[in-house]
Design an enzyme around this catalytic site. Structure first.
Site, PDB file in Angstrom:
ATOM      1  CG  HIS A   1       2.161   5.692  -5.937  1.00  0.00           C
ATOM      2  ND1 HIS A   1       2.152   5.036  -5.044  1.00  0.00           N
ATOM      3  CD2 HIS A   1       1.613   5.330  -6.963  1.00  0.00           C
ATOM      4  CE1 HIS A   1       1.300   3.771  -5.316  1.00  0.00           C
ATOM      5  NE2 HIS A   1       1.152   4.103  -6.750  1.00  0.00           N
ATOM      6  CD  GLU A   2       0.140   7.094  -9.780  1.00  0.00           C
ATOM      7  OE1 GLU A   2       0.825   6.229 -10.721  1.00  0.00           O
ATOM      8  OE2 GLU A   2      -0.846   6.838  -9.359  1.00  0.00           O
TER       9      GLU A   2
ATOM     10  CG  HIS B   1      -4.090  -0.335  -5.407  1.00  0.00           C
ATOM     11  ND1 HIS B   1      -4.602  -0.756  -6.664  1.00  0.00           N
ATOM     12  CD2 HIS B   1      -3.402   0.793  -5.952  1.00  0.00           C
ATOM     13  CE1 HIS B   1      -4.329  -0.137  -7.694  1.00  0.00           C
ATOM     14  NE2 HIS B   1      -3.525   0.870  -7.208  1.00  0.00           N
TER      15      HIS B   1
END
Length: 542
Positions: free
Chosen positions: A360-361, A444
């Site tokens: 994800h990052e 988010h």
């Protein structure tokens, strides 16, 4: 490499390093071609296909200035070049005006191998013409104002940057001020405050850091192989000689003291790392997962899309573990080209370095290098969804027997999960479907629309069990959808991200981008194209 740039101006700005220029006088479309930094691919030094594509794209911009909003005082810098197997070229430009970045001024030139213009994907900024680029509000006043709007950040420093703000389609002079400092747990923290440079009015505020919220653990993937480097002194270090990334100990320092050169290298006399325990006193344990999962992320992009690293330039990132104190989070930082994670809360949550979180990052870096989706509103939700999607796909690619692939994001580090794809609203905050209010949600949670679309496109609607996990995905219109598989779905999203999405893409534009991608990959009469249509309709994006 640094890309060439295209300038539309009566003068060439000074202070620009290493880039060739093309000048466009105010009343004519003449092109002057000074010496270009060539990218040789053969002994005779001929231009590479990529460099040729840039030249053709520059020519198309000068021939069709109205299509791209290109005019006097503007400068274009190449962000990315994509060339299809059939020779179709897609050249992505960022734009400046009189030396200032134009936020929302990016676009993609789509052209044939012969240079014929086939189309354009453009962010919201059109023509840009300001009376002045001298601010009425001073930088000092801007810094003071920005600091007052980030009261939760200690040891804060404000860095204002003068920009042309056109993310909403209305170009105006603005200060984009980044406030960086330390959060409540010693973690790196930051806010971006955008203010009108004439009135001082706040235009927009958003997080400077791109985070995956949750708690962390170590040793998520069991016994793994690590690519390390043997040094001249006979010790080993966590530097991957294949992919180029290095994993370091941040020594619990916050981000304001960290650069890619900071921290301490992990070294061992024997090439064995970590003890596999939670809250381990062996500081290399968290590094094992970080190092291995970064490699899996690199390999996923390389194997699936031929992408050579986050920026597609073969360069590896710096990966820091043990950032801050009692920080149970992870984040990507573009300016450092670094991935960072903290130690958890010291009581219940170890470090967050599991597979889908690392994927994800790192994907935030891929997004930044391509569409550069703005981290606010619907584009911010798409930014987060992109990271959730490809973080999940890294998990499916690795197919690890301990951290098994699923559609539950961060289920290892934040059990039972931080977010899920089949019905995002089960977390109590995320959106299953698009509505006019989606862009007002935290990114988010607005990401739920994109995640839900991806699940429906991959697996379809209704109740089912996949790899031992039960899912039940509804649709907004009550329709039934049969999925095309997540490999095809990911290929469509990646093509859309790297070819058609821009910094201001919203969900409606994402529908168009993915349909274009499905057309390119499978054709308009294909099942895949029709399923993309149906999946977007099923999350109320029409």
């Amino acid at each position: 490499m640094r890309r060439p740039m295209l300038v539309a101006s009566t003068t060439i700005l000074t202070g620009v390093v290493c880039c060739a220029t093309l000048t466009l006088p105010a009343q004519a479309h003449q092109v002057a071609t000074p010496a270009r930094a060539m990218i040789p691919t053969a002994a005779d030094g001929r231009q590479s296909r990529e460099d040729e594509a840039i030249t053709r794209a520059e020519a198309n911009v000068t021939r069709h200035p109205a299509t791209f909003g290109f005019g006097t005082g503007q400068e274009l810098r190449v962000r990315d070049v994509l060339i299809d197997q059939d020779g179709t070229e897609h050249v992505r430009f960022d734009r400046t005006y009189r030396g200032l970045p134009v936020i929302g001024g990016d676009f993609v030139v789509h052209q044939g191998a012969d240079g014929r213009l086939k189309g354009a994907s453009r962010a919201k900024a059109g023509a840009v013409a300001l009376r002045s680029v001298t601010p009425t509000v001073s930088a000092t006043r801007t810094e003071t104002s920005a600091l007052s709007h980030a009261p939760g950040i200690t040891a804060a420093e404000a860095t204002p940057e003068l920009v042309v703000w056109a993310a909403d389609g209305a170009p105006r002079l603005a200060w984009r001020t980044t406030v960086r400092g330390v959060g409540s747990h010693g973690q790196p923290d930051g806010e971006v405050i955008v203010t009108d440079a004439t009135t001082g009015r706040i235009i927009e505020e958003y997080d400077a850091e791109r985070e995956a919220r949750g708690a962390g653990r170590s040793e998520y993937t069991g016994s793994v192989q690590l690519d390390t480097t043997l040094r001249a002194d006979g010790t080993f270090t966590l530097r991957d000689p294949v992919r180029g990334h290095v994993t370091k100990d941040a020594l619990n320092k916050p981000d304001d003291s960290l650069t890619s050169q900071s921290g301490a290298l992990f070294t061992r006399k024997v090439n064995i790392w970590g003890d596999g325990r939670k809250f381990s006193t062996d500081r290399t344990t968290a590094a094992v997962d970080a190092h291995a999962n970064t490699a899996w992320t690199y390999d996923y992009y390389k194997t699936s899309f031929g992408r050579n690293g986050i920026k597609n330039d073969g360069k590896g990132a710096t990966v820091f573990v043990h950032v801050g104190r009692n920080w149970d989070n992870a984040a990507w930082y573009d300016d450092c080209f670094c991935m960072m994670s903290g130690d958890g809360d010291g009581r219940n949550h170890p470090e967050q370095v599991d597979l889908d979180t690392m994927g994800h990052e790192m994907t935030h870096g891929v997004t930044s290098a391509t569409a550069n989706l703005r981290y606010v509103g619907e584009s911010g939700g798409l930014n987060e969804a992109t990271s959730d999607i490809f973080g999940t796909m890294v998990e499916w690619y690795a197919d690890n027997p301990i951290d098994r692939p699923d559609y539950l994001f961060s289920d290892q580090s934040t059990p039972p999960w931080a977010r899920r794809f089949d019905k995002p609203s089960l977390d109590g905050r995320s959106a299953d479907y698009w509505s006019r209010n989606v862009g007002r949600l935290d990114v988010h949670y607005s990401s739920g629309v994109g995640n839900h679309f991806f699940y429906l496109l991959s697996e379809g609607s209704g109740a089912k069990t996949i790899r031992g996990v039960r899912y039940d995905s509804p649709t907004h219109d009550g329709s039934a959808i049969t999925g095309i598989g997540n490999k095809k779905a990911a290929a469509i999203w990646y093509r859309a991200l790297t070819t058609y999405m821009t910094s201001t893409t919203d969900y409606k534009a994402a529908r168009t981008a993915t349909l274009n991608a499905a057309k390119d990959l499978f054709g308009t009469g294909s099942t895949e194209y029709r399923t993309v249509q149906s999946a977007w309709t099923s999350v109320n994006v029409r």
